[in-house]
Design an enzyme around this catalytic site. Structure first.
Site, PDB file in Angstrom:
ATOM      1  N   ARG A  27       0.813  -1.215   0.000  1.00 38.10           N
ATOM      2  CA  ARG A  27       0.000   0.000   0.000  1.00 38.10           C
ATOM      3  C   ARG A  27       0.852   1.272   0.000  1.00 38.10           C
ATOM      4  O   ARG A  27       0.328   2.377  -0.048  1.00 38.10           O
ATOM      5  CB  ARG A  27      -0.900   0.029   1.244  1.00 38.10           C
ATOM      6  CG  ARG A  27      -1.868  -1.127   1.321  1.00 38.10           C
ATOM      7  CD  ARG A  27      -2.736  -1.016   2.549  1.00 38.10           C
ATOM      8  NE  ARG A  27      -3.570   0.167   2.496  1.00 38.10           N
ATOM      9  CZ  ARG A  27      -4.748   0.214   1.904  1.00 38.10           C
ATOM     10  NH1 ARG A  27      -5.225  -0.850   1.309  1.00 38.10           N
ATOM     11  NH2 ARG A  27      -5.448   1.330   1.897  1.00 38.10           N
ATOM     12  N   ASN A 102      -4.519   7.313   6.699  1.00 44.61           N
ATOM     13  CA  ASN A 102      -4.540   6.872   5.312  1.00 44.61           C
ATOM     14  C   ASN A 102      -5.697   7.611   4.658  1.00 44.61           C
ATOM     15  O   ASN A 102      -6.779   7.680   5.218  1.00 44.61           O
ATOM     16  CB  ASN A 102      -4.763   5.351   5.272  1.00 44.61           C
ATOM     17  CG  ASN A 102      -5.116   4.865   3.882  1.00 44.61           C
ATOM     18  OD1 ASN A 102      -4.652   5.417   2.884  1.00 44.61           O
ATOM     19  ND2 ASN A 102      -5.928   3.828   3.822  1.00 44.61           N
ATOM     20  N   GLY A 103      -5.447   8.169   3.473  1.00 47.85           N
ATOM     21  CA  GLY A 103      -6.514   8.891   2.783  1.00 47.85           C
ATOM     22  C   GLY A 103      -6.055  10.267   2.358  1.00 47.85           C
ATOM     23  O   GLY A 103      -4.867  10.585   2.425  1.00 47.85           O
ATOM     24  N   GLU A 485      -2.628   0.263 -26.740  1.00 44.45           N
ATOM     25  CA  GLU A 485      -2.514  -0.182 -25.348  1.00 44.45           C
ATOM     26  C   GLU A 485      -3.078  -1.604 -25.175  1.00 44.45           C
ATOM     27  O   GLU A 485      -2.495  -2.418 -24.460  1.00 44.45           O
ATOM     28  CB  GLU A 485      -3.231   0.821 -24.420  1.00 44.45           C
ATOM     29  CG  GLU A 485      -3.249   0.452 -22.943  1.00 44.45           C
ATOM     30  CD  GLU A 485      -1.881   0.317 -22.287  1.00 44.45           C
ATOM     31  OE1 GLU A 485      -0.867   0.629 -22.921  1.00 44.45           O
ATOM     32  OE2 GLU A 485      -1.842  -0.128 -21.131  1.00 44.45           O
ATOM     33  N   GLU A 492       2.485  -8.349 -23.614  1.00 45.53           N
ATOM     34  CA  GLU A 492       3.431  -8.375 -22.497  1.00 45.53           C
ATOM     35  C   GLU A 492       3.124  -9.448 -21.457  1.00 45.53           C
ATOM     36  O   GLU A 492       4.040  -9.976 -20.841  1.00 45.53           O
ATOM     37  CB  GLU A 492       3.614  -6.998 -21.853  1.00 45.53           C
ATOM     38  CG  GLU A 492       2.413  -6.423 -21.136  1.00 45.53           C
ATOM     39  CD  GLU A 492       2.660  -5.016 -20.578  1.00 45.53           C
ATOM     40  OE1 GLU A 492       3.819  -4.618 -20.393  1.00 45.53           O
ATOM     41  OE2 GLU A 492       1.659  -4.323 -20.319  1.00 45.53           O
ATOM     42  N   HIS A 508      -2.064  -1.414 -46.557  1.00 44.34           N
ATOM     43  CA  HIS A 508      -0.679  -1.128 -46.916  1.00 44.34           C
ATOM     44  C   HIS A 508       0.278  -2.170 -46.357  1.00 44.34           C
ATOM     45  O   HIS A 508       1.445  -1.864 -46.121  1.00 44.34           O
ATOM     46  CB  HIS A 508      -0.302   0.282 -46.445  1.00 44.34           C
ATOM     47  CG  HIS A 508      -1.161   1.335 -47.054  1.00 44.34           C
ATOM     48  ND1 HIS A 508      -1.035   1.744 -48.370  1.00 44.34           N
ATOM     49  CD2 HIS A 508      -2.221   2.022 -46.558  1.00 44.34           C
ATOM     50  CE1 HIS A 508      -1.955   2.646 -48.644  1.00 44.34           C
ATOM     51  NE2 HIS A 508      -2.697   2.832 -47.555  1.00 44.34           N
ATOM     52  N   LYS A 607       9.056  -3.418 -13.714  1.00 42.22           N
ATOM     53  CA  LYS A 607       8.017  -2.406 -13.443  1.00 42.22           C
ATOM     54  C   LYS A 607       8.527  -1.013 -13.782  1.00 42.22           C
ATOM     55  O   LYS A 607       7.806  -0.187 -14.313  1.00 42.22           O
ATOM     56  CB  LYS A 607       7.625  -2.487 -11.959  1.00 42.22           C
ATOM     57  CG  LYS A 607       6.545  -1.516 -11.555  1.00 42.22           C
ATOM     58  CD  LYS A 607       5.202  -1.965 -12.071  1.00 42.22           C
ATOM     59  CE  LYS A 607       4.132  -0.924 -11.891  1.00 42.22           C
ATOM     60  NZ  LYS A 607       3.084  -1.050 -12.923  1.00 42.22           N
TER      61      LYS A 607
HETATM   62  C1  G6P Z   1       7.680  -0.334 -18.032  1.00 42.04           C
HETATM   63  C2  G6P Z   1       6.355  -0.824 -17.476  1.00 42.04           C
HETATM   64  C3  G6P Z   1       5.197  -0.196 -18.237  1.00 42.04           C
HETATM   65  C4  G6P Z   1       5.287   1.319 -18.194  1.00 42.04           C
HETATM   66  C5  G6P Z   1       6.648   1.792 -18.719  1.00 42.04           C
HETATM   67  C6  G6P Z   1       6.860   3.271 -18.426  1.00 42.04           C
HETATM   68  O1  G6P Z   1       7.852  -0.827 -19.328  1.00 42.04           O
HETATM   69  O2  G6P Z   1       6.275  -2.215 -17.562  1.00 42.04           O
HETATM   70  O3  G6P Z   1       3.962  -0.606 -17.645  1.00 42.04           O
HETATM   71  O4  G6P Z   1       4.256   1.867 -18.973  1.00 42.04           O
HETATM   72  O5  G6P Z   1       7.713   1.100 -18.055  1.00 42.04           O
HETATM   73  O6  G6P Z   1       6.984   3.427 -17.041  1.00 42.04           O
HETATM   74  P1  G6P Z   1       6.641   4.745 -16.259  1.00 42.04           P
HETATM   75  O7  G6P Z   1       6.942   4.425 -14.833  1.00 42.04           O
HETATM   76  O8  G6P Z   1       7.559   5.819 -16.811  1.00 42.04           O
HETATM   77  O9  G6P Z   1       5.216   5.067 -16.516  1.00 42.04           O
END
Ligand code: G6P
Length: 612
Positions: A27, A102-103, A485, A492, A508, A607
């Site tokens: 969190r 929290n909040g 997206e 992925e 094309h 990440k």
């Molecule tokens: C990585 C993550 C994506 C994200 C990208 C940009 O590839 O797996 O999910 O969109 O980085 O990251 P950021 O933290 O700059 O949004």
């Protein structure tokens, strides 16, 4: 989003608090702190910046802090950067009230100014310290009754909160209060616990009370009493938690990604509410004045991954609605291509983490060229947030799954608000349209929630395609941006090759790849492009494609063309990405699950990409 815990009983509190916090790190994890009381002795507060392990080392795993009563917190910054100063617990000026929170307290600035006039001095930038001093103020003004002080503060505070509070004059007691932020009270004989979420206390008890909105709890050793806002005692039923620990950490979902997909209505709502106050847009938190927005000659959006796809969407939205020229670049390209930037331009860097190396380098490049920069960032105090001239924070909370969902949605929301304000200050929409756009925006969270209700159909459909080798996403205009997206989500995490094409480009090249049974997902939320899209779908169908059509409720005629249709609620054409992305996220998720893959940690991906 932060995590709070509390303990009162016959055991030592600090080790229990640290153990509980370790289960709540999902969190928030930019700083942490505990506050423990040993009988009549003064409360001890220990805080540290960084992950929880820093606090654990500082307190010798809690053994160095003695006492049977305490509260703890792990923070995800919303007001004020991550620092020891801003870490919780926070104490009132003379330490008579100590609390964790929290909040988000929406009217904290207004309350702070009032308290300052009464002589209160603040040491942190947090909204929490304001709440603590407000309780302290009422406590001292009205005969030192904790219950009364908390109830009065609750009436005064707007926003969401879960608070755990200790008063110097009441050793051996903890008070808790909540509105719209999660909090539970656990009990096991003489041990009583407070937590933001079940995993924090599962090791000690499975018996919990759910404290309701605008309710207060008073905890003593082995006992809890609940009150409503009028300080009348109320009865509560004890509930037994049946989840195992791992399931509990994911809120009962099998994966973080699914949990985060379901957190999207909240992420979008919180982000919108931070930028829209009383029916009109306020970008003052970001330091963006109307004069500044009026002067912008060109917008350069720079980002990576899904954040780049947000940029592609915003290009369509901003150019169409506000008539400001927008270019969109991948950060890794922007930084080396010697971009030409106008001096009255604005470079917008979109980033969940605020640490992506290429995005950060692009930001620095823009600053070096003397162009104004704006970060749309989720992590408070991250490098991009610190270095950008202006920052809009998305309020998605921490995102754990590598494949982003809720941060992407929150970025879209923030971008839409910016687009509407740009359009307004530049005279491209009138007052009536402005109000209509805001109303449309505020309806998005419920429409996203409604779209999520249809997930079983997507699950069923995905199960039929888990062996697919290639999938194509096609759309025009904003629907092309959604396709980008949707395609990324699919590839992925499910490792199925997928590509997104602007439907007009099919002829094309791509159309030569269409064979019998290849899945093509057509996205058709843009009414003025609907007929053209149908023609494109008919073309691929005649080459053998299996068609899924994603459109809005009402377009039922699509069933004459496609093999499987998915409907999402209608929105303003500008905001359709926010609802249409939901089935595509689910599609990627269910494909990954049906292939037995590691949904939350797909191979080779990170990440946050902090290297080039
Ligand atoms: C990585 C993550 C994506 C994200 C990208 C940009 O590839 O797996 O999910 O969109 O980085 O990251 P950021 O933290 O700059 O949004």
């Amino acid at each position: 989003m932060c995590g709070i815990v509390g303990y009162i009983g016959q055991q030592q509190a600090a080790p229990i608090l640290l153990q509980g916090l370790s289960k709540l790190e999902y969190r928030g994890y930019d700083s942490a702190g505990i506050s423990v009381r040993n009988g009549e002795e003064e409360t001890v507060i220990v805080k540290s910046k960084g992950r929880l392990k820093v606090l654990a080392e500082k307190t010798n795993d809690g053994l160095a802090v003695k006492g049977n009563c305490g509260i703890g917190h792990t923070r995800w910054a919303t007001h004020g950067e991550p620092s020891e100063q801003n870490a919780h617990p926070h104490a009132s000026e003379d330490s008579s009230v100590v609390a964790v929170h929290n909040g988000i307290i929406e009217n904290y600035q207004e309350i702070k100014e009032k308290l300052e006039k009464k002589g209160y001095v603040f040491y942190s930038e947090t909204d929490t310290e304001v709440a603590v001093n407000l309780i302290d103020y009422y406590y001292k003004k009205h005969d030192g009754d904790p219950l009364d002080a908390i109830a009065k503060a609750m009436m005064r505070i707007r926003g969401s909160y879960a608070l755990a509070i200790m008063f110097r004059d009441y050793p051996g007691e903890i008070f808790a209060a909540r509105k719209d932020s999660p909090m539970i009270i656990g009990i096991n004989n003489s041990d009583v616990f407070i937590a933001s979420d079940v995993p924090a206390i599962l090791k000690y008890t499975r018996n919990v009370y759910y404290i309701g909105n605008m309710e207060i709890a008073r905890l003593t050793c082995g006992n809890v009493t609940f009150y409503n806002i009028d300080k009348e005692e109320i009865e509560k039923e004890l509930t037994e938690i049946k989840w195992d620990e791992e399931a509990a950490e994911k809120g009962g979902f099998e994966h973080y990604m699914m949990k985060e997909i379901h957190e999207q209505p909240k992420a979008v709502r919180d982000t919108l509410n931070s930028m829209i106050k009383n029916g009109s847009i306020s970008l003052s938190d970001a330091g963006l004045s109307d004069e500044e927005l009026e002067k912008i000659s060109h917008i350069y959006i720079v980002a990576c991954g899904s954040a780049y796809h947000v940029g592609v969407t915003l290009q369509y939205v901003i150019e169409d609605m506000a008539r400001v020229p927008v270019s969109v670049d991948l950060a890794s390209e922007f930084r080396y291509r010697q971009p030409i930037m106008e001096k009255d331009g604005l470079v917008i860097i979109i980033s969940q983490s605020g640490e992506t190396a290429d995005s950060l380098a692009a930001l620095r490049e823009a600053k070096e060229k003397g162009v104004k920069t704006l970060g749309i960032v989720n992590v408070v105090g991250s490098s991009i947030a610190r270095e950008a001239d202006r920052v809009i924070y998305t309020l998605a909370g921490p995102e754990i799954a590598v494949a982003t969902t809720k941060a992407y949605s929150a970025q879209l929301a923030a971008g839409y608000v910016l687009a509407v304000q740009l359009a307004k200050v530049r005279g491209k929409i009138n007052e009536e349209k402005y109000t209509e756009m805001i109303e449309e925006l505020l309806m998005l969270p419920d429409k996203i929630a409604k779209t999520l209700e249809d997930k079983e159909r997507i699950q069923w459909f995905a199960s039929k395609f888990s062996n697919a080798k290639d999938v194509f996403f096609v759309g025009r205009g904003l629907d092309y941006a959604i396709g980008l997206e949707g395609s990324l989500k699919m590839k992925e995490i499910s490792y199925i090759h997928s590509e997104a094409y602007a439907a007009g480009e099919l002829k094309h090249g791509t159309i030569s790849l269409i064979e019998d049974g290849i899945l093509v997902i057509g996205i058709l939320t843009q009414q003025e492009l609907y007929e053209k899209m149908i023609s494109n779908l008919v073309e691929v169908k005649s080459r053998g494609a299996y068609l899924m059509g994603l459109t809005v409720y009402g377009n039922y005629g699509i069933e004459d063309t496609v093999d499987f249709s998915v409907y999402v609620p209608k929105t303003s054409k500008y905001f359709a990405s926010s609802v249409a992305i939901i089935p595509l996220q689910l599609m990627g998720y269910y494909l990954s699950v049906s292939k037995g893959l590691d949904v939350d940690k797909p191979r080779n991906l990170a990440k946050s990409v902090t290297v080039e």
